[in-house]
Design a protein around this motif. Structure first.
Motif, short mmCIF file in Angstrom:
data_model
loop_
_atom_site.label_atom_id
_atom_site.label_comp_id
_atom_site.label_asym_id
_atom_site.label_seq_id
_atom_site.Cartn_x
_atom_site.Cartn_y
_atom_site.Cartn_z
N VAL A 61 0.85 -1.19 0.00
CA VAL A 61 0.00 0.00 0.00
C VAL A 61 0.88 1.24 0.00
CG1 VAL A 61 -1.77 1.28 1.25
CG2 VAL A 61 -1.83 -1.21 1.24
N GLU A 62 0.59 2.18 -0.89
CA GLU A 62 1.33 3.43 -0.98
C GLU A 62 0.39 4.61 -0.76
OE1 GLU A 62 3.30 3.64 -4.70
OE2 GLU A 62 4.65 1.95 -4.31
N ALA A 63 0.93 5.69 -0.23
CA ALA A 63 0.16 6.91 -0.06
C ALA A 63 -0.03 7.57 -1.43
CB ALA A 63 0.87 7.86 0.90
N ILE A 96 -0.42 12.47 3.97
CA ILE A 96 -1.14 12.00 5.16
C ILE A 96 -0.44 12.58 6.38
CG2 ILE A 96 -1.83 9.99 6.52
CD1 ILE A 96 -1.84 8.36 3.94
N LYS A 97 -1.18 13.24 7.25
CA LYS A 97 -0.59 13.89 8.43
C LYS A 97 -0.38 12.88 9.56
CE LYS A 97 -2.36 18.58 7.68
NZ LYS A 97 -3.14 19.70 8.27
N ASP A 98 0.55 13.24 10.44
CA ASP A 98 0.80 12.45 11.64
C ASP A 98 -0.49 12.32 12.46
OD1 ASP A 98 1.99 11.15 13.75
OD2 ASP A 98 2.88 12.95 14.60
N MET A 99 -0.70 11.12 13.04
CA MET A 99 -1.87 10.79 13.86
C MET A 99 -3.16 10.67 13.07
SD MET A 99 -0.95 10.11 16.89
CE MET A 99 -2.51 10.07 17.72
N ASP A 130 4.25 12.34 9.48
CA ASP A 130 3.74 12.79 8.18
C ASP A 130 4.23 11.84 7.09
OD1 ASP A 130 2.55 14.89 9.45
OD2 ASP A 130 4.05 16.39 8.86
N ILE A 131 3.32 11.44 6.21
CA ILE A 131 3.64 10.51 5.12
C ILE A 131 3.45 11.24 3.80
CG2 ILE A 131 3.09 8.29 4.06
CD1 ILE A 131 1.95 7.40 6.75
#
Length: 377
Positions: A257-259, A263-266, A353-354
């Protein structure tokens, strides 16, 4: 006795008997013979002398690297008898299979080509609902964030607690269809059904067995604010608004799975779903994605999530190699077990963060150090 002295009636009977075909002798069937036959193992040596006791399997080498070393990691195909190292075969094998194992060439579960899904098929596959009622139940992300900022401003003297964030789906509906199509393809290739919730099937653990109060040592309760975030994400998914993730196939790791967006932390990425069963029922299970759900004082009552027939995108998120520093650095997601309304649930949450294009990894041994990850890349 001379033939002429035999009465005519008796001669006729003898002639009829001679003309009758002989009855065939009844032989035992192969099944009966094999049932009582003794098994014999034929041993061959390199020089052709069968009396030396040479063993063919001791000379098996990996078809990929040509080496016969690391015999404890050398798998033999149960169909063609060829050998493959667990790390050499593609995709790699994380642990020694309990049951029969087939190499990629002999496997019935060969990776199928990515199928194309029309918009209608995607809507049906994910059971997407379009209704004003569903839209009204979920507030916009901006409104929720504003409420949270106002709440935080009144609690400046309290210890700051990190709260879960709802994921932000892409605004492009066409791209969201591509994301969902990739997941539908992966699930179809694995002969799985899509399910975004825990399922309780007959002859498995019942719903009544999943109670957080049974957790040995207690389980953290999902706060009211985080429960609202979870419900918000569930509502978005019923409308076809999924997190910005895409499923790809890697020749080494298999499905990953890739972003597909930042995507933010938490950020709450997904809930780990599948069939709920007792651990004792899955001790001889070869599924490589079993997830701990409930650990009780009595091990026979402990539960796991089994995404072998039903599941969602969490099934395809990769695990890190716990034995190397580089492997541990890859982790950007954690799995956390929560008490949600009295029942146990496993949530996957971003730990930093991703960026778009980054592959998702989490620690398969977050609670129990039983999963062998030394072969993970």
């Amino acid at each position: 006795m001379a033939p002429s002295s035999i009465p005519a009636s008796q001669r006729i009977q003898l002639q009829l008997r001679a003309a009758e075909p002989r009855r065939r002798q009844k032989y035992r069937s192969i099944k009966e013979i094999m049932r009582v036959a003794k098994r014999v193992v034929l041993l061959e040596s390199d020089d052709g002398d069968q009396s030396d006791g040479g063993d063919y399997y001791s000379r098996v080498a990996c078809e990929q690297c040509g080496s016969g070393e690391l015999a404890d990691e050398l798998l033999l195909c149960d169909r063609c008898d060829r050998g493959f190292h667990m790390l050499c075969v593609r995709p790699i094998v994380a642990r020694v299979p309990i049951g029969p194992w087939f190499c990629p060439a002999c496997s019935d579960n060969k990776i199928r080509p990515i199928k194309s899904f029309s918009q209608k098929k995607i809507v049906d596959f994910f059971r997407i609902q379009k209704s004003e009622e569903a839209d009204g139940k979920c507030a916009s992300l901006q409104e929720v964030n504003k409420k949270r900022r106002r709440r935080a401003s009144t609690l400046v003297f309290h210890k700051k607690r990190r709260r879960l964030l709802a994921y932000v789906p892409l605004e492009d509906p066409e791209r969201r269809l591509v994301q969902m199509a990739s997941l539908a393809s992966a699930l179809t290739a694995q002969r799985m059904e899509f399910s975004n919730q825990l399922t309780y099937m007959p002859n498995m653990a019942p719903l009544s067995a999943n109670q957080a109060i049974f957790e040995n040592g207690g389980m953290q309760v999902l706060s009211k604010e985080d429960t609202e975030t979870l419900e918000q994400c569930r509502a978005m998914q019923t409308r076809g608004e999924y997190p910005p993730l895409i499923v790809t196939f890697d020749s080494c790791e298999g499905y990953t799975v890739e972003a597909d967006g930042p995507i933010k932390d938490m950020t709450l990425i997904a809930e780990y779903t599948g069939d709920v069963d007792y651990i004792k029922n899955r001790e001889q299970d070869d599924c490589d994605s079993l997830m701990t759900l409930l650990l009780t004082a009595d091990p026979s009552d402990s539960l796991i999530v089994c995404p072998d027939k039903r599941g969602n995108i969490a099934r395809f998120i990769s695990g890190i190699n716990n034995h190397t520093l580089e492997g541990r650095k890859k982790q950007n997601v954690k799995c956390v077990r929560y008490n949600v309304g009295g029942a146990c649930h496993v949530l996957l949450v971003a730990t930093r963060d991703i960026s778009k294009g980054e592959r998702l990894y989490y620690d398969y041994n977050g609670y129990e150090h039983e999963y062998p990850t030394h072969n993970f890349v």
